[in-house]
Design an enzyme around this catalytic site. Structure first.
Site, PDB file in Angstrom:
ATOM      1  N   ALA A 138      14.737  12.428  40.160  1.00 46.87           N
ATOM      2  CA  ALA A 138      13.403  11.816  40.214  1.00 46.87           C
ATOM      3  C   ALA A 138      12.749  11.836  38.831  1.00 46.87           C
ATOM      4  O   ALA A 138      12.816  10.851  38.092  1.00 46.87           O
ATOM      5  CB  ALA A 138      12.557  12.529  41.245  1.00 46.87           C
ATOM      6  N   ARG A 139      12.144  12.926  38.491  1.00 47.21           N
ATOM      7  CA  ARG A 139      11.475  13.077  37.196  1.00 47.21           C
ATOM      8  C   ARG A 139      11.467  14.548  36.832  1.00 47.21           C
ATOM      9  O   ARG A 139      11.404  15.415  37.718  1.00 47.21           O
ATOM     10  CB  ARG A 139      10.006  12.633  37.285  1.00 47.21           C
ATOM     11  CG  ARG A 139       9.755  11.172  37.066  1.00 47.21           C
ATOM     12  CD  ARG A 139      10.002  10.744  35.613  1.00 47.21           C
ATOM     13  NE  ARG A 139       9.775   9.331  35.430  1.00 47.21           N
ATOM     14  CZ  ARG A 139      10.660   8.356  35.654  1.00 47.21           C
ATOM     15  NH1 ARG A 139      11.877   8.650  36.070  1.00 47.21           N
ATOM     16  NH2 ARG A 139      10.353   7.088  35.444  1.00 47.21           N
ATOM     17  N   GLU A 197      11.952  16.543  28.704  1.00 51.02           N
ATOM     18  CA  GLU A 197      13.136  15.886  28.153  1.00 51.02           C
ATOM     19  C   GLU A 197      12.758  15.000  26.960  1.00 51.02           C
ATOM     20  O   GLU A 197      11.625  14.484  26.934  1.00 51.02           O
ATOM     21  CB  GLU A 197      13.847  15.066  29.247  1.00 51.02           C
ATOM     22  CG  GLU A 197      13.078  13.859  29.725  1.00 51.02           C
ATOM     23  CD  GLU A 197      13.745  13.195  30.943  1.00 51.02           C
ATOM     24  OE1 GLU A 197      14.100  13.899  31.912  1.00 51.02           O
ATOM     25  OE2 GLU A 197      13.879  11.962  30.904  1.00 51.02           O
ATOM     26  N   HIS A 207      19.375  11.636  31.920  1.00 53.09           N
ATOM     27  CA  HIS A 207      18.508  10.606  32.517  1.00 53.09           C
ATOM     28  C   HIS A 207      19.222   9.242  32.539  1.00 53.09           C
ATOM     29  O   HIS A 207      18.752   8.273  31.925  1.00 53.09           O
ATOM     30  CB  HIS A 207      17.174  10.525  31.760  1.00 53.09           C
ATOM     31  CG  HIS A 207      16.060   9.942  32.585  1.00 53.09           C
ATOM     32  ND1 HIS A 207      14.755  10.327  32.482  1.00 53.09           N
ATOM     33  CD2 HIS A 207      16.076   8.975  33.546  1.00 53.09           C
ATOM     34  CE1 HIS A 207      14.010   9.631  33.317  1.00 53.09           C
ATOM     35  NE2 HIS A 207      14.798   8.795  33.985  1.00 53.09           N
TER      36      HIS A 207
END
Ligand code: GLV
Length: 328
Positions: A239-240, A269, A287
């Site tokens: 997700a994040r 990140e 990612h």
């Protein structure tokens, strides 16, 4: 009439750049230089649109410094980099890139789940380092996927696509938690049962996180939630960063309080919490959930369509704050 001007904040596919040049005066960043907030403001000042990647923060400061800005077109489905409330108040449209990445990202979520459960990267590192001398009956024994319970937290389009893969492809029992319950038809399509977050964490063998990042979803998984999970369970975050408390997760992995984790996104990140880099039972990727060339091209073209549609044509395709359009 002069063309509207836009900034493309990061490198893009050359064919998308060419397309945008037909409609706009384009300030591109094909060198892919990291733009500091000050550099972003300097480059964006006086322009009507920005093609953003989901990494550039368009916040109150940027919006105040760039009053000509009318649209931020994110080449991402997530849009926590955009301050939508301030944009809406200032009449600036935000658009994102949903749908075109759903199946690709669900494939990736499943890949991460499988790599984690079956210890694929950990065993590959072992092999590459030359330590594999002989076979052993329990070498890199992992946990099963087929027939186990999949818990999906965040049952939007990608969550549902993961649930379908689990139910139909792997015979998994699917449970889910979401802000709101799906309707019966959607639940039936995924063979998924709605449960509380605590029940999901207590009973799932594999937990996959697909919630958008908001102040409310910050640290959806922290030490208390990890403590509810089975010691044999795995956790996947596509997700994040910030949905998981990475320090708490690293501690749980080190102490084998859960079996493993697969992470594609990280707090802060591209910096990764140093403890995650030293625990063996975590699969780490940079990612890349939506990263296939056809999908990334479709996402870029959708962001371009939104800019072209809004600034020169019939309107945007995927507005986040359509109330801005109603005011026009
Ligand atoms: C990627 O993280 C996206 O939000 O599209």
């Amino acid at each position: 009439m002069s063309k509207p001007s836009i900034l493309i904040a990061r490198a893009v596919f050359p064919e998308v750049l060419q397309r945008l040049r037909q409609y706009f005066e384009v300030d591109d960043n094909q060198a892919d230089e990291a733009l500091s907030p000050a550099a972003l403001i300097a480059r964006l000042r006086g322009k009507q649109g920005v093609f953003s990647t989901g990494m550039e923060r368009i916040d109150a400061e940027v919006l105040a410094a760039c009053p000509e800005l009318r649209i931020c077109a994110n080449q991402a489905v997530g849009y926590n980099n955009l301050d939508i409330a301030t944009m809406t108040a200032r009449g600036v449209l935000g658009t994102n890139a949903p749908d075109v990445l759903t199946e690709t990202t669900a494939d990736f979520g499943f890949a991460l789940l499988m790599a984690t459960a079956r210890r694929i990267t950990e065993s590959e590192h072992y092999l590459r380092s030359g330590r594999w001398q002989r076979w052993r009956y329990d070498m890199f024994a992992g946990v099963d996927i087929h027939g186990t319970t999949l818990g999906v937290i965040g049952m939007g389009r990608i969550g549902q696509a993961i649930a379908r893969r689990g139910a139909h492809g792997f015979g998994m029992k699917v449970i889910y938690h979401n802000r709101s319950r799906l309707d019966g038809a959607a639940e039936a399509a995924c063979q998924a049962r709605y449960v509380s977050k605590d029940e999901l964490l207590r009973t799932a063998d594999h937990v996959v996180l697909v919630v958008p990042y908001t102040p409310q979803s910050h640290h959806t998984i922290g030490a208390a939630e990890l403590a509810l999970m089975k010691p044999t369970a795995t956790l996947v975050n596509i997700a994040r960063g910030g949905i998981v408390d990475d320090a708490a997760l690293a501690a749980a992995l080190r102490e084998r309080r859960i079996a493993g984790a697969g992470l594609d996104v990280f707090e802060g990140e591209p910096t990764v919490h140093p403890d995650l880099l030293t625990v063996p039972n975590v699969v780490l990727t940079p990612h890349i959930g939506s990263a296939t060339l056809p999908t990334r091209l479709a996402m870029a073209n959708l962001a371009a369509d939104n800019l072209i549609g809004f600034l020169t044509g019939d309107g945007p395709l995927t507005p986040i704050n359509p109330e801005v359009l109603d005011r026009k």
